[in-house]
Every structure is written in C-alpha cells, then in structure tokens.
Design an enzyme around this catalytic site. Structure first.
Site, PDB file in Angstrom:
ATOM      1  N   SER A  75       0.865  -1.185   0.000  1.00 43.62           N
ATOM      2  CA  SER A  75       0.000   0.000   0.000  1.00 43.62           C
ATOM      3  C   SER A  75       0.896   1.227   0.000  1.00 43.62           C
ATOM      4  O   SER A  75       2.076   1.146   0.362  1.00 43.62           O
ATOM      5  CB  SER A  75      -0.858  -0.009   1.268  1.00 43.62           C
ATOM      6  OG  SER A  75      -1.470   1.251   1.484  1.00 43.62           O
TER       7      SER A  75
ATOM      8  N   TYR B 260      -2.245  -1.120  10.357  1.00 41.20           N
ATOM      9  CA  TYR B 260      -2.181  -1.229   8.887  1.00 41.20           C
ATOM     10  C   TYR B 260      -0.845  -0.678   8.378  1.00 41.20           C
ATOM     11  O   TYR B 260      -0.166  -1.312   7.564  1.00 41.20           O
ATOM     12  CB  TYR B 260      -3.359  -0.467   8.289  1.00 41.20           C
ATOM     13  CG  TYR B 260      -3.558  -0.667   6.805  1.00 41.20           C
ATOM     14  CD1 TYR B 260      -4.275  -1.759   6.317  1.00 41.20           C
ATOM     15  CD2 TYR B 260      -3.054   0.247   5.880  1.00 41.20           C
ATOM     16  CE1 TYR B 260      -4.477  -1.937   4.949  1.00 41.20           C
ATOM     17  CE2 TYR B 260      -3.249   0.075   4.521  1.00 41.20           C
ATOM     18  CZ  TYR B 260      -3.959  -1.011   4.061  1.00 41.20           C
ATOM     19  OH  TYR B 260      -4.156  -1.184   2.705  1.00 41.20           O
TER      20      TYR B 260
END
Ligand code: NAD
Length: 264
Positions: A146, A159
C-alpha cells in the site's frame, strides 16, 4: 491479448473481491491457470469464479476459503494450490483488512488480526512456495502492500506497521533470491475503488456526520494529488507486468501507483 503466462500456475490470495479479483482476471486473461482464495457468500464466490473463467476463456478456477490469518491454513492452501495447479509459479499476496482508531484506543485483537493477515500471511505463503519456484528456476511473488507501506497516516497504526513490514519482507526475500530466476516485488496503491476503501468512506461519513460524497471528496482530495480513485484494473495491469517475462530485472521494488501521493 498476448498469452504471456500460458502454462503458469498462479495463487492469488483475497481474490473473491476488489484488487485480488482484478489481478486474478488479468492473470487469467494472460493465460495463467489461477486459484482463488477469500471469503464471501456462495453467490459472490460463484460470480468471482465465473468472471475469472470468462476473462481467461477457460474452466472455472478452484477456490479455497482458507483463513489466511492462520499459519496452518496458509500452509494447507499452498499445498492444495500446488496439487490443483500442478505447480505455483506466481504468488500474489493480496488478502488484507483495515481498522482505524487512535493508537491508545486501538483494540489489541484488531492489532493482532491485521498483523496476522496483512503481514504474516505473506511470510507464511512465501515460505511454503518459494522452494518449488527456486527449484524450477522461475517464479514471481507480488505482495500487494500500500502507499501505507511507504508513508503513514494517523489512526492506522496496525495497517501502516503491517504494510511497512510487507515492504521490508519484500526487500529481504528479493535479496535472498536475486540469482534464482524468481522475483519478489511489492505494489503500493493509493486509494483504489474497492469494497475495502468504500467502507472507509462510509465510516468517515458516519464519524463526521457528512454524506459519503463529501467524505469521499475530503478524504481523497486531501491525500491523493490526482483527485481520483486508482482503479482496480490499473493495479491489476501493474501486477500482470511484474508477473510477465519483461520484468525479470525488477526485484525488491516497492512500486507506487498512487496518483502522486508518495511524491509529496
Ligand atoms: P477487499 O475487501 O475488496 O478484498 C479483500 C479480500 O481479502 C477479499 O477477497 C476477502 O475475502 C479476503 N480476505 C479478508 N480476510 C481474509 C482472511 N482472513 N483470509 C483470507 N482472505 C481474506 O479489499 P481490497 O481493497 O481489494 O484490498 C486488497 C489488498 O489491497 C489489501 O491487502 C489492501 O490492504 C490492499 N490495498 C487496498 C487499497 C484500497 O484503496 N482499496 C489501497 C492500498 C492497498
């Protein structure tokens, strides 16, 4: 489309939805025999299998609902994939979840769940499948990290930690396999139009008492200089390129596809 992946077996985790499904379709279109993994209703899984079969003009792919937050289920999935596909030449580690909260309120079980799925599953799957790729002298590992593998945002402690971990894992594996014919790379998307991202828009709208449209605008426009979603097909094409014959010198890269986010 050129069948650059004819004869290759590909396992794509978290491929019943979103980016994983898009990558599965792209690889099937290029001739790979794919295996799907992920959760969903029977109808959703049947639809995903139909879409991949249509993209590849081939039989419906196998699907496993293995829970990739559990190491034992990952190992079993990898064995099943080798049996179903004959060999796993391409591994796309894509399954992932999100949860947002300030660090001091972040629930321990959410931290554990995100680290297990978003980071440790990549390690376990690579560990299980790498020796076969090395023995055959060809393999492609694509880890869907990401933009949050490269930069942080508040309220995403697990995350961001997990995705930074994926980039570190990618680089380490890449160095270990650099002479083997196998490559290991990470793709680092900004906001991609998928159910996971759309859920974040809904959550933000509820939190701030605004419409989803307003949340989308504020949420996206602030973070992503292109002022638009990255589309699933764009990420799928990048993953396909990394799996193809022209990418053999790309190894250990963390490639952003983020509308300019990481340039800021
Ligand atoms: P999604 O929710 O549409 O898809 C997630 C997939 O993972 C689904 O197939 C789901 O069934 C599967 N999954 C969830 N928990 C699982 C588990 N325990 N075991 C096995 N499978 C499981 O999400 P998405 O947006 O397509 O995200 C896919 C990946 O892309 C994730 O790793 C995510 O972090 C990453 N990513 C997404 C965005 C974005 O904006 N959507 C941006 C950057 C990175």
């Amino acid at each position: 489309m050129e069948k650059t992946l004819e004869g290759r077996g590909a396992l794509i985790t978290g491929s019943t939805s979103g980016i994983g499904l898009g990558i599965a379709k792209a690889l099937a279109r290029a001739g790979a025999k794919v295996m799907l993994n992920g959760f969903g209703s029977p109808e959703q899984i049947a639809e995903a299998r139909r879409e991949v079969a249509k993209a590849g003009n081939s039989a419906e792919p196998a699907h496993s609902a293995a829970d990739l937050s559990k190491a034992g289920e990952i190992r079993a999935l990898c064995q099943e994939a080798e049996a179903v596909l004959g060999q796993v030449d391409i591994l796309v580690n894509n399954a992932g979840i999100q949860f947002t909260s300030p660090v001091e309120d972040f629930p321990d079980e959410k931290w554990d769940a995100i680290l297990a799925l978003n980071l440790s599953s990549n390690f376990h799957a690579i560990k299980a499948l790498l020796s076969g790729m090395k023995a055959r002298g060809w393999g492609r590992i694509v880890n869907v990290a990401s933009i949050h593998g490269l930069v942080a945002s508040p309220e995403k402690v697990a995350y961001v930690a997990a995705k930074h971990g994926v980039v570190g894992l990618t680089r380490t594996v890449a160095l270990e396999i650099a002479e083997s014919g196998v490559t290991c790379n990470a793709v680092c998307p900004g906001f991609v139009r998928t159910p996971l991202a759309e859920k974040q828009v809904t959550a933000l709208a509820e939190k701030h008492g605004i419409t989803p449209e307003a949340a989308l605008k504020d949420f996206l426009l602030v973070k992503q200089p292109s002022k638009r979603w990255v589309e699933v097909e764009e990420v799928a094409r990048m993953a396909l390129f990394l799996c193809g014959p022209e990418s053999s010198s790309i190894n250990g890269a963390a490639l952003s596809i983020d509308g300019g986010w990481s340039a800021a």
